[in-house]
Design a protein around this motif. Structure first.
Motif, PDB file in Angstrom:
ATOM      1  N   GLU A 146       0.848  -1.190   0.000  1.00 35.82           N
ATOM      2  CA  GLU A 146       0.000   0.000   0.000  1.00 35.82           C
ATOM      3  C   GLU A 146       0.885   1.243   0.000  1.00 35.82           C
ATOM      4  OE1 GLU A 146      -2.741  -0.080   3.303  1.00 35.82           O
ATOM      5  OE2 GLU A 146      -3.112  -2.218   3.007  1.00 35.82           O
ATOM      6  N   THR A 196       3.254   0.323   3.167  1.00 35.86           N
ATOM      7  CA  THR A 196       3.052  -0.926   3.884  1.00 35.86           C
ATOM      8  C   THR A 196       3.339  -2.093   2.952  1.00 35.86           C
ATOM      9  OG1 THR A 196       1.332   0.110   5.231  1.00 35.86           O
ATOM     10  CG2 THR A 196       1.421  -2.292   5.232  1.00 35.86           C
ATOM     11  N   THR A 208       3.358  -6.129   3.052  1.00 35.70           N
ATOM     12  CA  THR A 208       2.930  -7.288   3.827  1.00 35.70           C
ATOM     13  C   THR A 208       3.479  -8.532   3.143  1.00 35.70           C
ATOM     14  OG1 THR A 208       0.903  -6.128   4.450  1.00 35.70           O
ATOM     15  CG2 THR A 208       0.949  -8.515   4.787  1.00 35.70           C
ATOM     16  N   TYR A 209       4.211  -9.328   3.911  1.00 36.54           N
ATOM     17  CA  TYR A 209       4.808 -10.538   3.350  1.00 36.54           C
ATOM     18  C   TYR A 209       4.854 -11.622   4.411  1.00 36.54           C
ATOM     19  CZ  TYR A 209       8.947  -8.544   5.631  1.00 36.54           C
ATOM     20  OH  TYR A 209       9.811  -8.007   6.541  1.00 36.54           O
ATOM     21  N   ARG A 210       5.008 -12.856   3.968  1.00 39.80           N
ATOM     22  CA  ARG A 210       5.042 -13.993   4.871  1.00 39.80           C
ATOM     23  C   ARG A 210       6.468 -14.545   4.914  1.00 39.80           C
ATOM     24  NH1 ARG A 210       1.049 -17.120   2.978  1.00 39.80           N
ATOM     25  NH2 ARG A 210      -0.348 -16.045   4.374  1.00 39.80           N
TER      26      ARG A 210
END
Length: 93
Positions: free
Chosen positions: A8, A42, A44-46
């Motif tokens: 984002e 932002t 976002t990751y795993r």
């Protein structure tokens, strides 16, 4: 590697995810930040399930030629403020 789940605050068509020359996962994107302003990005990751906190580093690099900046990092609820100087900052749990 770490799959990128979402981004984002950036131009979506500029988002890239790849392994760098040293084998680390690299996320990148383009955004414009006017002088004397703030913005929120932002990513976002795993992380891989087998990864342990003692082996994890978050490395943030800024574009060459840009002034130092303050970075607010929140990793799994652990928040910290870093100064990105000399081109990069490293966060470790």
């Amino acid at each position: 590697g770490s799959p990128l789940l979402g981004v984002e605050g950036v131009a979506p068509e500029t988002v890239a995810s790849q392994k760098d020359a040293s084998g680390l996962q690299e996320f990148s994107a383009y955004f414009v930040m006017p002088t004397d302003s703030t913005t929120t990005l932002t990513f976002t990751y795993r992380l891989p399930a087998a990864l342990q906190a003692k082996n994890y580093q978050l490395v943030v690099q800024r574009q060459a030629g840009t002034p130092p900046l303050t970075l607010h990092v929140d990793v799994a609820g652990q928040a910290e403020e870093l100064q990105v100087e000399g081109g990069r900052a490293v966060w470790e749990p």
